[in-house]
Structure formats: C-alpha cells, structure tokens
Design a protein around this motif. Sequence first.
Motif, PDB file in Angstrom:
ATOM      1  N   TYR A 135       0.807  -1.214   0.000  1.00  0.00           N
ATOM      2  CA  TYR A 135       0.000   0.000   0.000  1.00  0.00           C
ATOM      3  C   TYR A 135       0.846   1.272   0.000  1.00  0.00           C
ATOM      4  O   TYR A 135       0.337   2.345  -0.315  1.00  0.00           O
ATOM      5  CB  TYR A 135      -0.980  -0.023   1.172  1.00  0.00           C
ATOM      6  CG  TYR A 135      -2.068  -1.042   0.923  1.00  0.00           C
ATOM      7  CD1 TYR A 135      -3.098  -0.762   0.036  1.00  0.00           C
ATOM      8  CD2 TYR A 135      -2.026  -2.291   1.510  1.00  0.00           C
ATOM      9  CE1 TYR A 135      -4.079  -1.704  -0.240  1.00  0.00           C
ATOM     10  CE2 TYR A 135      -3.005  -3.245   1.240  1.00  0.00           C
ATOM     11  CZ  TYR A 135      -4.028  -2.933   0.361  1.00  0.00           C
ATOM     12  OH  TYR A 135      -4.983  -3.869   0.068  1.00  0.00           O
TER      13      TYR A 135
ATOM     14  N   ALA B   7      -3.041  -4.355  -4.994  1.00  0.00           N
ATOM     15  CA  ALA B   7      -3.379  -3.314  -4.022  1.00  0.00           C
ATOM     16  C   ALA B   7      -3.900  -2.065  -4.723  1.00  0.00           C
ATOM     17  O   ALA B   7      -4.817  -1.396  -4.228  1.00  0.00           O
ATOM     18  CB  ALA B   7      -2.162  -2.979  -3.165  1.00  0.00           C
ATOM     19  N   VAL B   8      -3.333  -1.741  -5.889  1.00  0.00           N
ATOM     20  CA  VAL B   8      -3.841  -0.610  -6.680  1.00  0.00           C
ATOM     21  C   VAL B   8      -5.294  -0.868  -7.073  1.00  0.00           C
ATOM     22  O   VAL B   8      -6.154   0.021  -6.960  1.00  0.00           O
ATOM     23  CB  VAL B   8      -2.969  -0.379  -7.935  1.00  0.00           C
ATOM     24  CG1 VAL B   8      -3.652   0.587  -8.899  1.00  0.00           C
ATOM     25  CG2 VAL B   8      -1.603   0.145  -7.549  1.00  0.00           C
TER      26      VAL B   8
ATOM     27  N   VAL C 264      -2.307   5.812  -6.828  1.00  0.00           N
ATOM     28  CA  VAL C 264      -3.638   6.386  -6.981  1.00  0.00           C
ATOM     29  C   VAL C 264      -3.597   7.898  -6.764  1.00  0.00           C
ATOM     30  O   VAL C 264      -4.307   8.656  -7.437  1.00  0.00           O
ATOM     31  CB  VAL C 264      -4.640   5.698  -6.031  1.00  0.00           C
ATOM     32  CG1 VAL C 264      -6.000   6.375  -6.098  1.00  0.00           C
ATOM     33  CG2 VAL C 264      -4.775   4.222  -6.385  1.00  0.00           C
TER      34      VAL C 264
ATOM     35  N   ARG D  64      -7.476  -2.802  -5.600  1.00  0.00           N
ATOM     36  CA  ARG D  64      -8.337  -2.695  -4.414  1.00  0.00           C
ATOM     37  C   ARG D  64      -8.608  -1.223  -4.093  1.00  0.00           C
ATOM     38  O   ARG D  64      -9.739  -0.850  -3.752  1.00  0.00           O
ATOM     39  CB  ARG D  64      -7.699  -3.388  -3.216  1.00  0.00           C
ATOM     40  CG  ARG D  64      -7.582  -4.905  -3.372  1.00  0.00           C
ATOM     41  CD  ARG D  64      -7.126  -5.563  -2.076  1.00  0.00           C
ATOM     42  NE  ARG D  64      -6.726  -6.946  -2.299  1.00  0.00           N
ATOM     43  CZ  ARG D  64      -5.469  -7.355  -2.397  1.00  0.00           C
ATOM     44  NH1 ARG D  64      -4.463  -6.493  -2.243  1.00  0.00           N
ATOM     45  NH2 ARG D  64      -5.187  -8.622  -2.619  1.00  0.00           N
ATOM     46  N   ASN D  65      -7.571  -0.393  -4.180  1.00  0.00           N
ATOM     47  CA  ASN D  65      -7.762   1.035  -3.929  1.00  0.00           C
ATOM     48  C   ASN D  65      -8.726   1.654  -4.929  1.00  0.00           C
ATOM     49  O   ASN D  65      -9.563   2.495  -4.577  1.00  0.00           O
ATOM     50  CB  ASN D  65      -6.421   1.768  -4.000  1.00  0.00           C
ATOM     51  CG  ASN D  65      -5.556   1.569  -2.770  1.00  0.00           C
ATOM     52  OD1 ASN D  65      -6.018   1.063  -1.747  1.00  0.00           O
ATOM     53  ND2 ASN D  65      -4.293   1.943  -2.865  1.00  0.00           N
ATOM     54  N   LEU D  66      -8.603   1.256  -6.193  1.00  0.00           N
ATOM     55  CA  LEU D  66      -9.434   1.836  -7.251  1.00  0.00           C
ATOM     56  C   LEU D  66     -10.882   1.352  -7.195  1.00  0.00           C
ATOM     57  O   LEU D  66     -11.776   2.010  -7.736  1.00  0.00           O
ATOM     58  CB  LEU D  66      -8.854   1.496  -8.617  1.00  0.00           C
ATOM     59  CG  LEU D  66      -7.548   2.181  -9.018  1.00  0.00           C
ATOM     60  CD1 LEU D  66      -7.026   1.597 -10.324  1.00  0.00           C
ATOM     61  CD2 LEU D  66      -7.742   3.687  -9.156  1.00  0.00           C
ATOM     62  N   SER D  67     -11.103   0.206  -6.556  1.00  0.00           N
ATOM     63  CA  SER D  67     -12.431  -0.407  -6.597  1.00  0.00           C
ATOM     64  C   SER D  67     -13.506   0.502  -6.015  1.00  0.00           C
ATOM     65  O   SER D  67     -14.673   0.411  -6.400  1.00  0.00           O
ATOM     66  CB  SER D  67     -12.419  -1.753  -5.862  1.00  0.00           C
ATOM     67  OG  SER D  67     -12.141  -1.570  -4.477  1.00  0.00           O
TER      68      SER D  67
ATOM     69  N   SER E  78       1.031   1.555  -3.806  1.00  0.00           N
ATOM     70  CA  SER E  78      -0.302   1.591  -4.422  1.00  0.00           C
ATOM     71  C   SER E  78      -1.065   2.863  -4.045  1.00  0.00           C
ATOM     72  O   SER E  78      -1.769   3.439  -4.882  1.00  0.00           O
ATOM     73  CB  SER E  78      -1.113   0.352  -4.047  1.00  0.00           C
ATOM     74  OG  SER E  78      -1.401   0.321  -2.665  1.00  0.00           O
ATOM     75  N   ASN E  79      -0.926   3.313  -2.796  1.00  0.00           N
ATOM     76  CA  ASN E  79      -1.573   4.571  -2.410  1.00  0.00           C
ATOM     77  C   ASN E  79      -0.994   5.743  -3.193  1.00  0.00           C
ATOM     78  O   ASN E  79      -1.710   6.632  -3.659  1.00  0.00           O
ATOM     79  CB  ASN E  79      -1.391   4.830  -0.913  1.00  0.00           C
ATOM     80  CG  ASN E  79      -2.165   3.854  -0.041  1.00  0.00           C
ATOM     81  OD1 ASN E  79      -2.954   3.054  -0.536  1.00  0.00           O
ATOM     82  ND2 ASN E  79      -1.926   3.905   1.257  1.00  0.00           N
TER      83      ASN E  79
END
Length: 332
Positions: free
Chosen positions: A100, A158-159, A107, A161-164, A103-104
């Motif tokens: 994350y 993880a990206v 985003v 999941r963040n975008l979902s 990935s954070n």
Amino acid sequence: MKVMAFNARPDERAFFDHFSQSLNMNLTLQKDTLTLDNVALTRGYDGISCTCDLPAPILEKLAENGVRYVALRTIGYDNVDLEAAKRLGIRVSHAGYSPYAVSNYTVMLMLMCIRKAGYIMFRSHTADYSLGASGAARGMEMQNLTVGVIGTGRIGKAVIRNLSGFGCRIIAHDPYPSEEMKQMGVEYVSLESLYAQSDVITLHTFLNDSTYHMINTEAIQQMKPGVVIINCARGALIDTRALIDGIESGRVGSVGVDCFEGEDDVIRVDHNYNSRVTNHDYIILKSFQNTIVTPHVAFFTDQAVFDMVQCSLESLHQFELGEKVPLEVHAA
C-alpha cells in the motif's frame, strides 16, 4: 552471524537496532553505498544487506572476502547479476514490504493527473486562481474512466483494491491472471487491447529483457489520445524519449512518474546551487505543465521501511539457521 548493512539511512537505524538485537545478529552499519573502492570492508563478514547495484566485479570481491549471502532491502533485484552470484556461490534475497505504500502513491498520482493538480498548484503560486484559458484546469472524474493495470502482483492488486471504490472500469494484463482480481470484476486483456481501451495506464511489473522500454513509440501510438501514464515501478519500463515525443505531440495527455531512466544520478542527492543535474531527458520531462515527476519516493513510508529492514535481516537469519528463505531469488 556477522552482517554489514550498506546504504543505511538514519531513518532505518531504529529498525536495524531492533531486529539485530531480536535476531542476535552482529550488525555493522555503513551509510555509504557498496563499491569496488570500499568492498574490502566486507572481509570477514558472512552477509550484507544493501540497496545498491551488484555487478559481477563487486560480487567477485564479496566472494573473495567470504560473503555468502546478499539480502536486498528492495523488491526489485534487476540491479544484481544473478548469474554471477550463482557462479560464485552467493545466495540473494529481495525484500517484501507493504504494497500500500506504492499503491496509495499510485492512486494519488492518478488523481493529481486527471484533476490537473500540478498545473493548478503551479498557477496558484502566481496568484492565478482562474479556471485557465478555455477551461484549461478542467479535469476528469474517475468513475467515467477505464484504468489499465499492467502487472497484478502484490502492488498491482493493491492498486486495484484502492481503485475499486472509485467506480472506474478496471482492466489488466499479466501473464498469470489472478482469480481473486477476476472475482472483483477485473477483465484480463492482451497488452494491445489494454493500450487501446485505457484512459489511464499504470505500470506494476518487473524490469527484465522482455519489459525493457515496453512503453515505446509503437505502444504509445496504440493508446487513446490524451492517455494518462503512471509509473511507480521501474524507470526503464518506459522509453523516455518516446514519452517526451508523445507529450509534445499531444498523444499523451498527462504523466505521473516516480521513477525514470538514469535516475541514480539524480535521486538521493540534495542538489545545491553549484550542483548540476545533467539528465537532460529528466529535465525536459519535468518542464511540462502536464507531468508530475517525483524522485522514487513512493515506497517511503514508516511501514514499508520497517518491512524492508525486517525482511532483509530475517532472510540472513534464516540462511544462518539453514532454513528455507522464502524471499530468495535465482537466475532465470
């Protein structure tokens, strides 16, 4: 076990102290990177922890000095000549850390690019709070976009999941599709199809011979006009000259990168007035109003630094005990 850690930063010291004590490890910290000039320091040490380049000449000296294990504090290991390490009997591991962190940051760069945040902040420094000529500051909304994710390993997942939560359509390309991601609604497509369909493309794959300059002139010409390109993986995944040409032609609408070719001569240095940044492509890339270029800091969180030190020293400890080292890497 005697271990020397190179490139040891002040922010890592507390974690080095903690894990060396808990693992009963004889650890020496070196702030400098490992080179042929200082490799003699490793004589008498069993292993090293580092983030530096390890070509064959350095590995040969390490072997002569008795070093048997190299534990990297990075996920990537393209900086190590694994064939030479195998020949010399030196085993190598890489690090895993919180996905994350990157990935954070990925985003964040996406949002900054589609909302033209860099352009807006730059204009605000000159007290220009208008909407820009012909609405130049107008952005896009994520739920209306298709995001293409290249590579669905730990960080790519993880990206996703963040975008979902943003409601965007997500497509992906990976030679090993993830059933978990498919169940989340991700559609796996060919690379050519991903280029053609994506409004935003984000890179999360390893750098090797097959992925070097995967984003080149030919690939960019297959992409949608105005495509947003994000790279928080490895700089050489993108042909920088082709990217610059794409920006100048208008084919590429915006870019957010945390890594770039030749970055080792630029990053991790406080360039004062008399210092010279001579990476011309980097200078050009930073000069555009629709680009965001940061100095390879996406990984840099408290959790990730903790994880990298832990992985590195625990791999060395597992090697010492004769146990299996889960994070060990090998020549192809």
